[in-house]
Design a protein around this motif. Structure first.
Motif, short mmCIF file in Angstrom:
data_model
loop_
_atom_site.label_atom_id
_atom_site.label_comp_id
_atom_site.label_asym_id
_atom_site.label_seq_id
_atom_site.Cartn_x
_atom_site.Cartn_y
_atom_site.Cartn_z
N ARG A 94 39.93 102.84 58.22
CA ARG A 94 40.44 102.01 59.32
C ARG A 94 40.15 100.53 59.07
O ARG A 94 39.28 100.16 58.29
CB ARG A 94 39.77 102.40 60.65
CG ARG A 94 40.01 103.85 61.04
CD ARG A 94 41.44 104.06 61.48
NE ARG A 94 41.69 105.43 61.87
CZ ARG A 94 42.87 105.93 62.10
NH1 ARG A 94 43.93 105.17 61.96
NH2 ARG A 94 43.03 107.19 62.45
N TYR A 143 50.75 100.81 64.33
CA TYR A 143 49.44 101.17 64.89
C TYR A 143 49.64 102.35 65.83
O TYR A 143 49.94 102.21 67.01
CB TYR A 143 48.80 99.98 65.59
CG TYR A 143 48.63 98.81 64.66
CD1 TYR A 143 47.75 98.89 63.59
CD2 TYR A 143 49.38 97.65 64.81
CE1 TYR A 143 47.60 97.84 62.70
CE2 TYR A 143 49.24 96.59 63.92
CZ TYR A 143 48.35 96.69 62.88
OH TYR A 143 48.22 95.65 62.00
N ASP A 151 46.63 111.31 60.45
CA ASP A 151 47.53 110.15 60.58
C ASP A 151 48.96 110.47 60.18
O ASP A 151 49.91 110.02 60.82
CB ASP A 151 47.00 108.98 59.73
CG ASP A 151 45.81 108.29 60.38
OD1 ASP A 151 45.65 108.43 61.60
OD2 ASP A 151 45.04 107.64 59.66
#
Length: 523
Positions: A67, A379, A430
């Motif tokens: 991250r 995001y 993700d």
């Protein structure tokens, strides 16, 4: 030892078993590219390695980058935490010195401690930040004043700076412009310990990797060479495997047919049949070659929406500044289609202007009163309600679909099945979250902001196919040349806040410039 060799290796996470009874082998000085389809467990493997939940020797320090740095009052140089890093290395070196004064790991620690001399360390940290695109002024700026796209390179700079013995990078080129990607590639080539990376960039993998690990059918398979060599070798091996498979099946069919015809014939024929039966039993006992199972590429589909008369969005002579006395981001802008280029060029700003999130300083942006815009933002957490299940989220986003079973079928098209559909979105990886956001974008116009950041190479190609088949308009912000070259035709370059057609060839790693580019479809 500084190598990792684990046999009978299995992996379980949230009830899933991405790996079963395989071998994990990582050797010092090797750079591994970890490949496999989205959702197969690549990030999960890195995560559990980074947490030391895999039986890796404790003396092997691991740094796992996932991250961007969180916003804070610290400046990028302070994030490096030179004093903290120095104290940790000194403690580790002292422990190793008592065990083995000649070990390779201790020698490496001594070298790192020498480089962490205060003056040298700050100079090196500044050099790394500069390579990733930070000017001297930006290096003195607080993290809370940076966008997420700039805080990720700060985290990456720290990973490069501390030089762990095992470095795990999950999509390190996300949020980097082309120049920073080239710099990072050159830097990682010199990494002397164990490097494992997941990346959707074929060029990046080719430039860095000495080996490739392919996750497939719950196994890890190892290849020597970079990504292109892996593709070539894998293709050759699979062709040979299929030839062997077909030969064996032909032999089995022939012998079974012979047994059926002559097994109960004359004594001579019966003996021949018995001989063939023994041969068949031996083949079966020694193990038959398996049919090659190809990776199942995820399809994307953007359904057509009701047509509305043009113009859907009209942009005329638009100018924009973030502050009254600040620099002009756009001046007399006309509408474009796909944008790439360095961080800070204003690509995200343009999408926010078109969506109405930002108000333009001058000019006119007019949207059709009935236009529906589908928006994918890089995001993911800002777009998803992580406490909802996947099914609940999709039912909330698309209320026109009333039946849960119908929605389940739609979600299933994106490889989300069974428990995944009713589990909280926060449990998804993700790449899986990315597919949620891209799923079933039912709209007149698509705004796609770095959509390939968490997609593998094969899925990127599938996304390109879906974009090309989409009948309506699309605005794409991307650093992924593989995607852009597939979905667009004409190149535009922005200089002095105004667009013009780029007459030279499509920019590559060797002819990149600080300008940024826009490409429009052939239609």
């Amino acid at each position: 030892s500084t190598d990792v060799h684990i046999i009978n290796f299995s992996l379980t996470f949230h009830g899933q078993e991405p790996l079963s009874d395989t071998k994990l082998e990582l050797n010092s000085g090797r750079h591994y590219g970890l490949t496999g389809l989205n959702g197969i467990g690549k990030s999960m493997l890195l995560l559990l390695n980074g947490k030391h939940e895999v039986p890796i020797p404790e003396h092997i320090d691991i740094y796992h980058l996932t991250r961007e740095m969180p916003p804070s009052d610290k400046i990028p140089l302070q994030v490096m935490e030179i004093d903290t890093e120095q104290a940790m290395l000194e403690r580790e070196a002292e422990l190793l010195a008592h065990e083995d004064a000649e070990c390779e790991k201790l020698m490496e620690l001594c070298k790192c401690l020498e480089e962490l001399d205060a003056d040298k360390a700050e100079m090196r940290a500044s050099w790394i930040l500069h390579g990733l695109g930070f000017t001297p002024a930006m290096q003195c700026k607080k993290l809370k004043d940076f966008s997420g796209g700039w805080r990720m390179p700060v985290a990456l700079a720290r990973a490069v700076f501390i030089r762990p013995f095992m470095l795990l990078l999950d999509e390190p080129t996300n949020h980097l412009d082309l120049d920073a990607c080239v710099w990072l590639e050159e830097e990682l080539k010199t990494f002397k310990c164990i490097l494992v990376l997941v990346s959707h960039s074929q060029d990046f993998l080719n430039g860095i990797c000495t080996n490739v690990i392919h996750m497939h059918n719950k196994k890890l398979k190892y290849y020597t060479g970079n990504y292109n060599q892996y593709v070539k070798t894998r293709l050759e091996l699979e062709e040979n495997q299929m030839k062997r498979f077909h030969w064996e099946q032909d032999q089995i069919a022939h012998m079974k047919n012979y047994l059926a015809r002559f097994g109960h014939g004359s004594a001579k024929l019966a003996r021949q049949a018995q001989s063939k039966e023994k041969t068949l039993q031996k083949m079966m006992a020694s193990g038959l070659t398996e049919r090659v199972v190809s990776d199942k590429t995820l399809p994307f589909y953007f359904p057509p929406y009701s047509k509305i008369p043009p113009p859907v969005i009209m942009v005329q002579n638009v100018s924009f500044k973030y502050t009254k006395n600040g620099p002009c981001i756009y001046n007399n802008l006309e509408f474009g289609v796909a944008l790439v280029g360095p961080n800070g060029a204003g690509k995200s700003t343009l999408l926010k202007l078109l969506s109405g999130e930002l108000l333009h300083t001058d000019g006119m942006i007019r949207k059709h009163s009935h236009v529906k815009i589908g928006y994918y933002y890089q995001y993911l957490q800002e777009q998803l309600d992580l406490d909802l299940s996947l099914l609940e989220y999709m039912m909330k986003c698309y209320p026109e679909i009333k039946e849960k079973e119908e929605m389940r079928k739609i979600i299933g098209q994106y490889s989300h099945t069974g428990k995944q559909q009713v589990s909280p979105i926060q449990n998804l990886l993700d790449g899986q979250k990315c597919r949620v956001c891209l799923a079933w974008q039912n709209s007149h116009m698509l705004f796609l902001h770095e959509p390939t950041n968490h997609l593998d190479i094969e899925t990127t190609d599938a996304l390109a196919d879906a974009i090309n088949e989409f009948e309506s308009g699309m605005m794409l912000v991307s650093h992924d040349f593989r995607l852009i070259q597939q979905v667009t035709q004409e190149i535009w370059v922005y200089e002095k806040q105004s667009p013009s057609v780029l007459e030279t060839s499509w920019p590559t790693r060797s002819n990149s410039s600080p300008s940024w580019w826009m490409r429009s479809p052939s239609s």
